[in-house]
Design an enzyme around this catalytic site. Structure first.
Site, PDB file in Angstrom:
ATOM      1  N   HIS A  74       0.531  -1.615   5.426  1.00 28.97           N
ATOM      2  CA  HIS A  74      -0.609  -0.735   5.682  1.00 28.97           C
ATOM      3  C   HIS A  74      -1.932  -1.379   5.270  1.00 28.97           C
ATOM      4  O   HIS A  74      -2.985  -0.987   5.747  1.00 28.97           O
ATOM      5  CB  HIS A  74      -0.414   0.660   5.052  1.00 28.97           C
ATOM      6  CG  HIS A  74      -0.416   0.688   3.562  1.00 28.97           C
ATOM      7  ND1 HIS A  74       0.734   0.591   2.809  1.00 28.97           N
ATOM      8  CD2 HIS A  74      -1.435   0.828   2.688  1.00 28.97           C
ATOM      9  CE1 HIS A  74       0.422   0.675   1.529  1.00 28.97           C
ATOM     10  NE2 HIS A  74      -0.884   0.812   1.434  1.00 28.97           N
ATOM     11  N   ASP A 105       7.202  -1.603   4.806  1.00 29.32           N
ATOM     12  CA  ASP A 105       5.775  -1.617   4.488  1.00 29.32           C
ATOM     13  C   ASP A 105       5.374  -2.955   3.867  1.00 29.32           C
ATOM     14  O   ASP A 105       4.662  -3.016   2.868  1.00 29.32           O
ATOM     15  CB  ASP A 105       5.399  -0.447   3.570  1.00 29.32           C
ATOM     16  CG  ASP A 105       3.883  -0.260   3.481  1.00 29.32           C
ATOM     17  OD1 ASP A 105       3.175  -0.679   4.422  1.00 29.32           O
ATOM     18  OD2 ASP A 105       3.419   0.286   2.472  1.00 29.32           O
ATOM     19  N   SER A 187      -1.871  -1.260  -3.634  1.00 26.07           N
ATOM     20  CA  SER A 187      -0.941  -1.501  -2.531  1.00 26.07           C
ATOM     21  C   SER A 187      -0.785  -2.988  -2.301  1.00 26.07           C
ATOM     22  O   SER A 187      -1.752  -3.740  -2.247  1.00 26.07           O
ATOM     23  CB  SER A 187      -1.446  -0.852  -1.244  1.00 26.07           C
ATOM     24  OG  SER A 187      -1.404   0.536  -1.363  1.00 26.07           O
TER      25      SER A 187
END
Length: 188
Positions: A74, A105, A187
């Site tokens: 992402h 991811d 992230s």
């Protein structure tokens, strides 16, 4: 790499073999983890990078001395041009996307450089289990480096595809659930 419960498990086994009802095993402290953690962070930190896409971004980890960086899919989906900011926060190098695995991811980027001696993390071949000690490291919200320690709370968590998530292309994601604190920008 010393197991903080060494001694406790052995004492418990001996008590069972000897037929004692109660064990007087001493539970060792986690002081070993606390005293080694700063050394671990210092060793890992040069491999932790900020992945910038315009004014936003996330965290990445150099995993190969040739300049390959793992980050979150992402994060990689936010653009096509990436700036890899090294841990010294002064050096910024362009990066390109190599591969994306939406179901995990994960994305693989490559630092655009001829350098072949980047400080790379060694990726463990062992699957994480509930209770394993983990750390989150990165640059939340573009702030200076931060680190948090916790455990794996769950493995194989499944997030079904959700309507309206065009950026995720409706793909289900399997992930680990840690209890270590994470913020936007961690992230990766």
């Amino acid at each position: 790499d010393r197991d903080p419960l060494t001694g406790f498990q052995e004492s418990a086994r001996k008590s069972l073999v000897e037929g004692r009802e109660h064990t007087s095993a001493r539970i060792p402290s986690f002081a070993g983890i606390d005293s080694n953690f700063p050394d671990l962070v210092a060793k890992v930190k040069p491999s932790v990078v900020m992945v910038r896409v315009g004014k936003i971004g996330g965290t990445g980890f150099i995993v190969d001395p040739r300049g390959y960086v793992v980050t979150a899919a992402h994060v990689a989906e936010m653009g096509t041009e990436f700036q890899i900011v090294l841990s010294d926060k002064r050096t910024t190098i362009p990066g390109v996307i190599v591969a994306v695995q939406l179901a995990r991811d994960l994305a693989l980027l490559r630092i655009k450089s001829e350098r072949v001696d980047w400080p790379a993390l060694k990726i463990s071949e062992r699957d994480l289990q509930e209770g394993d000690t983990v750390a989150t490291m990165g640059y939340p919200l573009g702030l200076p480096f931060s680190v948090s320690m916790g455990i794996v709370s769950g493995t194989g968590r499944y997030m079904p595809p959700q309507e309206g998530q065009e950026d995720r292309r409706g793909v289900a994601v399997t992930y680990l659930q840690p209890d270590a604190t994470m913020h936007p920008g961690n992230s990766g």
